[in-house]
Scaffold this motif. Structure first.
Motif, PDB file in Angstrom:
ATOM      1  N   LYS A 195      -3.554 -78.597  -5.077  1.00  0.00           N
ATOM      2  CA  LYS A 195      -4.059 -78.270  -6.409  1.00  0.00           C
ATOM      3  C   LYS A 195      -5.038 -77.098  -6.371  1.00  0.00           C
ATOM      4  N   ARG A 196      -5.933 -77.098  -5.402  1.00  0.00           N
ATOM      5  CA  ARG A 196      -6.931 -76.044  -5.304  1.00  0.00           C
ATOM      6  C   ARG A 196      -6.273 -74.683  -5.067  1.00  0.00           C
ATOM      7  N   LEU A 197      -5.251 -74.670  -4.243  1.00  0.00           N
ATOM      8  CA  LEU A 197      -4.534 -73.437  -3.952  1.00  0.00           C
ATOM      9  C   LEU A 197      -3.751 -72.961  -5.174  1.00  0.00           C
ATOM     10  N   ARG A 198      -3.172 -73.905  -5.936  1.00  0.00           N
ATOM     11  CA  ARG A 198      -2.441 -73.540  -7.145  1.00  0.00           C
ATOM     12  C   ARG A 198      -3.372 -72.890  -8.156  1.00  0.00           C
ATOM     13  N   LYS A 199      -4.585 -73.453  -8.311  1.00  0.00           N
ATOM     14  CA  LYS A 199      -5.558 -72.871  -9.239  1.00  0.00           C
ATOM     15  C   LYS A 199      -5.905 -71.448  -8.817  1.00  0.00           C
ATOM     16  N   LEU A 200      -6.103 -71.255  -7.527  1.00  0.00           N
ATOM     17  CA  LEU A 200      -6.448 -69.941  -7.007  1.00  0.00           C
ATOM     18  C   LEU A 200      -5.308 -68.952  -7.251  1.00  0.00           C
ATOM     19  N   LEU A 201      -4.090 -69.378  -7.009  1.00  0.00           N
ATOM     20  CA  LEU A 201      -2.936 -68.508  -7.226  1.00  0.00           C
ATOM     21  C   LEU A 201      -2.772 -68.167  -8.706  1.00  0.00           C
ATOM     22  N   ASN A 202      -2.988 -69.145  -9.582  1.00  0.00           N
ATOM     23  CA  ASN A 202      -2.892 -68.894 -11.024  1.00  0.00           C
ATOM     24  C   ASN A 202      -3.975 -67.925 -11.480  1.00  0.00           C
ATOM     25  N   ALA A 203      -5.188 -68.084 -10.954  1.00  0.00           N
ATOM     26  CA  ALA A 203      -6.282 -67.193 -11.333  1.00  0.00           C
ATOM     27  C   ALA A 203      -5.981 -65.765 -10.881  1.00  0.00           C
ATOM     28  N   GLU A 204      -5.434 -65.611  -9.678  1.00  0.00           N
ATOM     29  CA  GLU A 204      -5.091 -64.278  -9.189  1.00  0.00           C
ATOM     30  C   GLU A 204      -3.981 -63.663 -10.032  1.00  0.00           C
ATOM     31  N   ALA A 205      -3.031 -64.484 -10.460  1.00  0.00           N
ATOM     32  CA  ALA A 205      -1.941 -63.985 -11.296  1.00  0.00           C
ATOM     33  C   ALA A 205      -2.473 -63.521 -12.648  1.00  0.00           C
ATOM     34  N   GLU A 206      -3.438 -64.248 -13.223  1.00  0.00           N
ATOM     35  CA  GLU A 206      -4.017 -63.859 -14.505  1.00  0.00           C
ATOM     36  C   GLU A 206      -4.780 -62.551 -14.377  1.00  0.00           C
ATOM     37  N   ILE A 207      -5.489 -62.388 -13.269  1.00  0.00           N
ATOM     38  CA  ILE A 207      -6.241 -61.157 -13.050  1.00  0.00           C
ATOM     39  C   ILE A 207      -5.282 -59.985 -12.903  1.00  0.00           C
ATOM     40  N   ALA A 208      -4.184 -60.205 -12.205  1.00  0.00           N
ATOM     41  CA  ALA A 208      -3.211 -59.132 -11.998  1.00  0.00           C
ATOM     42  C   ALA A 208      -2.535 -58.731 -13.303  1.00  0.00           C
ATOM     43  N   ASP A 209      -2.394 -59.677 -14.247  1.00  0.00           N
ATOM     44  CA  ASP A 209      -1.730 -59.395 -15.516  1.00  0.00           C
ATOM     45  C   ASP A 209      -2.609 -58.606 -16.483  1.00  0.00           C
ATOM     46  N   LYS A 210      -3.930 -58.634 -16.303  1.00  0.00           N
ATOM     47  CA  LYS A 210      -4.830 -57.959 -17.226  1.00  0.00           C
ATOM     48  C   LYS A 210      -4.782 -56.454 -17.005  1.00  0.00           C
ATOM     49  N   PRO A 211      -4.865 -55.688 -18.090  1.00  0.00           N
ATOM     50  CA  PRO A 211      -4.876 -54.235 -17.925  1.00  0.00           C
ATOM     51  C   PRO A 211      -6.181 -53.785 -17.272  1.00  0.00           C
ATOM     52  N   LYS A 212      -6.137 -52.609 -16.664  1.00  0.00           N
ATOM     53  CA  LYS A 212      -7.305 -52.094 -15.935  1.00  0.00           C
ATOM     54  C   LYS A 212      -8.482 -51.820 -16.873  1.00  0.00           C
ATOM     55  N   ASN A 213      -8.231 -51.151 -17.978  1.00  0.00           N
ATOM     56  CA  ASN A 213      -9.277 -50.818 -18.936  1.00  0.00           C
ATOM     57  C   ASN A 213      -8.946 -51.454 -20.275  1.00  0.00           C
ATOM     58  N   PRO A 214      -9.318 -52.729 -20.450  1.00  0.00           N
ATOM     59  CA  PRO A 214      -8.976 -53.377 -21.717  1.00  0.00           C
ATOM     60  C   PRO A 214      -9.745 -52.741 -22.873  1.00  0.00           C
ATOM     61  N   LYS A 215      -9.105 -52.732 -24.035  1.00  0.00           N
ATOM     62  CA  LYS A 215      -9.728 -52.185 -25.233  1.00  0.00           C
ATOM     63  C   LYS A 215     -10.890 -53.102 -25.625  1.00  0.00           C
ATOM     64  N   PRO A 216     -12.088 -52.547 -25.813  1.00  0.00           N
ATOM     65  CA  PRO A 216     -13.226 -53.394 -26.167  1.00  0.00           C
ATOM     66  C   PRO A 216     -13.022 -54.050 -27.533  1.00  0.00           C
ATOM     67  N   VAL A 217     -13.419 -55.290 -27.609  1.00  0.00           N
ATOM     68  CA  VAL A 217     -13.277 -56.055 -28.842  1.00  0.00           C
ATOM     69  C   VAL A 217     -14.506 -55.809 -29.703  1.00  0.00           C
ATOM     70  N   GLU A 218     -14.292 -55.567 -30.987  1.00  0.00           N
ATOM     71  CA  GLU A 218     -15.407 -55.339 -31.898  1.00  0.00           C
ATOM     72  C   GLU A 218     -16.005 -56.686 -32.289  1.00  0.00           C
ATOM     73  N   THR A 219     -17.280 -56.867 -32.038  1.00  0.00           N
ATOM     74  CA  THR A 219     -17.952 -58.112 -32.363  1.00  0.00           C
ATOM     75  C   THR A 219     -18.397 -58.096 -33.821  1.00  0.00           C
ATOM     76  N   LYS A 220     -18.853 -59.237 -34.287  1.00  0.00           N
ATOM     77  CA  LYS A 220     -19.338 -59.318 -35.664  1.00  0.00           C
ATOM     78  C   LYS A 220     -20.604 -58.485 -35.835  1.00  0.00           C
ATOM     79  N   THR A 221     -21.417 -58.423 -34.783  1.00  0.00           N
ATOM     80  CA  THR A 221     -22.612 -57.589 -34.832  1.00  0.00           C
ATOM     81  C   THR A 221     -22.222 -56.128 -35.031  1.00  0.00           C
ATOM     82  N   ASP A 222     -21.215 -55.677 -34.292  1.00  0.00           N
ATOM     83  CA  ASP A 222     -20.739 -54.304 -34.452  1.00  0.00           C
ATOM     84  C   ASP A 222     -20.230 -54.061 -35.868  1.00  0.00           C
ATOM     85  N   THR A 223     -19.509 -55.041 -36.403  1.00  0.00           N
ATOM     86  CA  THR A 223     -18.970 -54.923 -37.758  1.00  0.00           C
ATOM     87  C   THR A 223     -20.093 -54.786 -38.784  1.00  0.00           C
ATOM     88  N   VAL A 224     -21.115 -55.632 -38.665  1.00  0.00           N
ATOM     89  CA  VAL A 224     -22.235 -55.594 -39.616  1.00  0.00           C
ATOM     90  C   VAL A 224     -22.971 -54.264 -39.510  1.00  0.00           C
TER      91      VAL A 224
END
Length: 122
Positions: free
Chosen positions: A30-59
């Protein structure tokens, strides 16, 4: 588990397995599966994700408009309750960020809030 060829027991009517051959499937711990899944999620993320506009930014963006914005406009933009908008304006905008917040009542009788670049923060 895979069971093949059952033989009925005459006394109980319940089938007993004749051959208990089970194909072994290599599953990582189980521990190894979690580690492998976490690595797969990291690999799927783009290098420079578009910043999300927060509510503070909106206001803050709405407050920088030349015309300003009403409490109702901020409620619609953020989904906050009226007391939360007023608290954000006084606590965060004025006190924490130290921005010059100006409140004016227009000719239409509606109070508008805006950030004044010429005025100093209190």
């Amino acid at each position: 588990m895979r069971v093949t060829d059952t033989v009925k027991d005459e006394g109980t009517g319940i089938g007993k397995p004749e051959n208990l051959s089970v194909q072994a499937v290599a599953t990582p711990p189980k521990r190894l599966r979690k580690l492998l899944n976490a690595e797969a999620e990291i690999a799927d993320k783009p290098k420079n994700p578009k910043p999300v506009e927060t509510k503070t930014d909106t206001v803050l963006k709405k407050l920088r408009l030349a015309k300003g914005i009403t409490i109702e406009g901020l409620i619609a933009a953020t989904g906050w309750q009226p007391h939360s908008v007023r608290g954000f304006l006084s606590g965060t905008v004025k006190k924490k960020l130290g921005l010059p917040l100006v409140s004016e009542i227009g000719k239409d009788g509606v109070r508008r809030y805006r950030l004044d670049s010429k005025a100093k923060a209190d």
